[in-house]
Design an enzyme around this catalytic site. Sequence first.
Site, short mmCIF file in Angstrom:
data_model
loop_
_atom_site.label_atom_id
_atom_site.label_comp_id
_atom_site.label_asym_id
_atom_site.label_seq_id
_atom_site.Cartn_x
_atom_site.Cartn_y
_atom_site.Cartn_z
N SER A 1 0.83 -1.21 0.00
CA SER A 1 0.00 0.00 0.00
C SER A 1 0.86 1.25 0.00
O SER A 1 0.51 2.25 -0.64
CB SER A 1 -0.96 0.00 1.19
OG SER A 1 -0.24 -0.07 2.42
N GLU A 2 1.99 1.24 0.71
CA GLU A 2 2.92 2.38 0.70
C GLU A 2 4.36 1.93 0.80
O GLU A 2 4.67 0.89 1.41
CB GLU A 2 2.63 3.36 1.85
CG GLU A 2 1.48 4.31 1.59
CD GLU A 2 0.23 3.94 2.36
OE1 GLU A 2 -0.78 4.64 2.20
OE2 GLU A 2 0.26 2.95 3.11
N THR A 3 5.22 2.74 0.19
CA THR A 3 6.67 2.60 0.27
C THR A 3 7.23 3.98 0.60
O THR A 3 6.78 4.99 0.05
CB THR A 3 7.25 2.11 -1.06
OG1 THR A 3 6.71 0.82 -1.36
CG2 THR A 3 8.77 2.01 -1.00
N HIS B 1 0.58 4.92 8.90
CA HIS B 1 1.45 3.76 9.13
C HIS B 1 2.82 3.97 8.49
O HIS B 1 3.83 3.53 9.06
CB HIS B 1 0.75 2.44 8.76
CG HIS B 1 1.08 1.83 7.46
ND1 HIS B 1 0.45 2.18 6.28
CD2 HIS B 1 1.97 0.84 7.14
CE1 HIS B 1 0.93 1.44 5.30
NE2 HIS B 1 1.86 0.63 5.78
#
Length: 284
Positions: free
Chosen positions: A52-54, A83
């Site tokens: 979902s995210e980096t 997060h």
Amino acid sequence: MTSNTARRLRPFSQVDVFSVEPYRGNPLAVVLEAEGLDTEDMQRFANWTNLSETTFLLPPTDPRADYRVRIFTGSEEFPFAGHPTLGSAHAWLEAGGVPRQDGELVQECGAGLVRVKRDGDRLAFAAPPLTRSGEVAESDLARIASGLRMPREELRDSSWLVNGPEWIGVLLDSAERVLAIKPDYAAMAGLNIGVVGPHPAGSEFGFEVRTFIPGDAAAEDPVTGSFNAGAAQWLIGTGRAPESYRVAQGTVLGRAGRVHIDALDDDIWVGGHSVSCIEGFVLL
């Protein structure tokens, strides 16, 4: 790669956030020492990780900050996300980062400076101010009710909760009702929806949360710091939640997301455990 800098090995960590149990929270990829990478490099790698995210950690440009972070989904850059904030702080500290002031570090991101503090064996970030809040159009609420497959009157309250990601929060009568949702993503396409319902008095958790992100790859987010930050400001501000409570999220997905909310002085702190699951190097 599009940058003029030759590829090199960079420290890399994959962190599970908002869970004390590895592989039961929300994963985050973190590239440390990201100097020399341009936006296209970062976006391509974030798309490749399929998370979902980096995040990419860089030297700060503001002298008050300990480091700077850029946060990417698979398709766009976010000015802030929850997060990724806690997971990046966890990775930076594990890599030997030393905050300028004891007990608290300052992260620079697109939304400005975000304070992160140690909260026992957890980290917690100070919720950034909402850039949009308040009334949600009735046409949007009708679409949300359809997407949640419930009558419009079951949405007891609602509010825009924008602090980077553009969340709409809706309140239901109970955690049980939240857990029963079987979303119709097509009905609410283009809206990011967070649903909150209270657990019974005396329960371990104050609220159950689920967040839905309709799009090309419709998804339910396992645990969502940005939404819980906005929801805490809304719920505490309207007297629906005490100044300290715990949230369960990810239950339907088999996760054990745990979010700790604490209102102290003028700040609302959003905390959780983080666990490193992969450590090594990535060639970028």
